[in-house]
Write an enzyme that holds these catalytic residues in place. Structure first.
Site, PDB file in Angstrom:
ATOM      1  N   ARG A   1       6.186   1.427  -3.025  1.00  0.00           N
ATOM      2  CA  ARG A   1       5.395   0.409  -2.329  1.00  0.00           C
ATOM      3  C   ARG A   1       6.210  -0.077  -1.130  1.00  0.00           C
ATOM      4  O   ARG A   1       7.437  -0.205  -1.225  1.00  0.00           O
ATOM      5  CB  ARG A   1       5.081  -0.796  -3.237  1.00  0.00           C
ATOM      6  CG  ARG A   1       3.994  -0.541  -4.268  1.00  0.00           C
ATOM      7  CD  ARG A   1       2.633  -0.459  -3.627  1.00  0.00           C
ATOM      8  NE  ARG A   1       1.549  -0.391  -4.596  1.00  0.00           N
ATOM      9  CZ  ARG A   1       1.008   0.734  -5.052  1.00  0.00           C
ATOM     10  NH1 ARG A   1       1.501   1.895  -4.649  1.00  0.00           N
ATOM     11  NH2 ARG A   1       0.008   0.701  -5.910  1.00  0.00           N
TER      12      ARG A   1
ATOM     13  N   GLU B   1       0.166  -1.931   5.288  1.00  0.00           N
ATOM     14  CA  GLU B   1      -0.695  -0.765   5.521  1.00  0.00           C
ATOM     15  C   GLU B   1      -2.118  -1.183   5.918  1.00  0.00           C
ATOM     16  O   GLU B   1      -2.637  -2.165   5.391  1.00  0.00           O
ATOM     17  CB  GLU B   1      -0.739   0.102   4.261  1.00  0.00           C
ATOM     18  CG  GLU B   1       0.624   0.684   3.908  1.00  0.00           C
ATOM     19  CD  GLU B   1       0.627   1.432   2.579  1.00  0.00           C
ATOM     20  OE1 GLU B   1      -0.459   1.583   1.967  1.00  0.00           O
ATOM     21  OE2 GLU B   1       1.702   1.849   2.157  1.00  0.00           O
TER      22      GLU B   1
ATOM     23  N   HIS C   1       0.370   7.060   3.122  1.00  0.00           N
ATOM     24  CA  HIS C   1       0.202   6.731   1.698  1.00  0.00           C
ATOM     25  C   HIS C   1      -0.652   7.789   0.987  1.00  0.00           C
ATOM     26  O   HIS C   1      -1.710   7.489   0.427  1.00  0.00           O
ATOM     27  CB  HIS C   1      -0.427   5.338   1.532  1.00  0.00           C
ATOM     28  CG  HIS C   1      -0.140   4.740   0.169  1.00  0.00           C
ATOM     29  ND1 HIS C   1      -0.106   3.380  -0.056  1.00  0.00           N
ATOM     30  CD2 HIS C   1       0.118   5.312  -1.036  1.00  0.00           C
ATOM     31  CE1 HIS C   1       0.154   3.150  -1.335  1.00  0.00           C
ATOM     32  NE2 HIS C   1       0.294   4.310  -1.946  1.00  0.00           N
TER      33      HIS C   1
END
Length: 312
Positions: free
Chosen positions: A231, A260, A278
């Site tokens: 993360r 993000e 991601h």
């Protein structure tokens, strides 16, 4: 009458088709006035389908008085208010195991990409520079030490792949695992000093927020590499960017970021980084398996059976 559920974000088409065919699905992300939308459906909603990114805030959980279960598409659940779910007696499920292998593959792909400068080599060829110039030498993987932050399912899968590339393994975590033969550190700065590659594969959340801070990055040093497939919150991103810009870190492979989909623009100009949007679990097979498990958890709950992968 079909059970009514709230869906917070879009799902893969095949998964969406099953959701729509099995439940009355209220799609929160499509609502223009989300507060009014929730107020109208709240008395009837018994379940929620969400994702690791979209999560479920305390405000959202508390807005649904009849909510029984939250089934999340993803292994990470740091975006779900677990404390609130527990207080309200709401069961939460996730999708572990099914994405382990693909995320571990991505971790090694990023490691290779940053150390062997694969994105830069690709551009070197595409832009016609090869006939005119020589591509610079890069760094070898084998013989180095990889320090893994979080030796859970994914961390261990990464370690096995890394060993096949000739890397030695160390790991950091809240406790030593008797079943693991790799060197254990209970001090992250100490491990960062001793390793060449710092691989981040721990859960997100409050406990790990900015765990990899400026001191850890400084300890990794100008010859060290950092890879993050966990993360963005785990890393003190400004400190990481500064270290990369000032060449106080050799490079980074990043699949996740603090905000993000917004990525620090300073990273775009660097030839020492490999960036991905991601996509750690982003294969057709894995996303289907994740969706199937999410659906099975919902199905089990509403059939009065134990859910398959319970968080709380």
């Amino acid at each position: 009458m079909a059970i009514e559920i709230l869906q917070t974000t879009a799902m893969p088409p095949a998964i969406q088709k099953v959701l729509d065919g099995s439940y009355t699905v209220h799609k929160l992300w499509e609502a223009k006035d989300k507060a009014a939308f929730l107020a109208e459906i709240a008395p009837r909603v018994r379940g929620m389908a969400t994702s690791g990114g979209a999560g479920a805030s305390r405000a959202l959980i508390e807005a649904l008085p009849k909510l029984e279960v939250i089934s999340s598409f993803g292994v990470g659940y740091d975006a779900i208010d677990i404390d609130c779910a527990r207080e309200r007696g709401v069961t939460v499920t996730n999708t572990p195991d099914v994405l382990t292998e693909c995320v571990a593959d991505t971790a090694m792909a990023l490691t290779l990409a940053m150390m062997r400068r694969i994105p830069q080599a690709d551009q070197f060829v595409r832009t016609g520079r090869w006939p005119k110039d020589k591509f610079p030498l890069t760094d070898k993987l084998g013989g180095r030490i990889m320090g893994i932050v979080g030796a859970g399912r994914i961390g261990q899968a990464i370690a096995k792949r890394a060993e096949a590339f000739g890397l030695q393994i160390a790991y950091f975590g809240p406790r030593k695992k008797a079943e693991l033969a790799w060197r254990y550190y209970d001090n992250l700065v100490a491990m960062a000093k001793d390793v060449d590659i710092l691989m981040i594969s721990c859960p997100g959340g409050k406990e790990t927020n900015q765990l990899v801070n400026a001191a850890v990055i400084a300890a990794l040093g100008p010859e060290g590499y950092l890879v993050n497939i966990a993360r963005g919150s785990v890393v003190e991103e400004p400190a990481l960017v500064q270290a990369l810009v000032e060449k106080k870190l050799a490079g980074a492979g990043l699949d996740v970021f603090a905000d993000e989909p917004n990525v620090p623009e300073a990273l775009f100009k660097l030839d020492t980084v490999a960036l991905a949007p991601h996509v750690g679990s982003g294969t057709h097979e894995t996303r289907q398996a994740m969706g199937d498990l999410m659906l099975k958890n919902l199905e089990a709950w509403f059939a009065g059976k134990p859910v398959l992968t319970k968080v709380v």
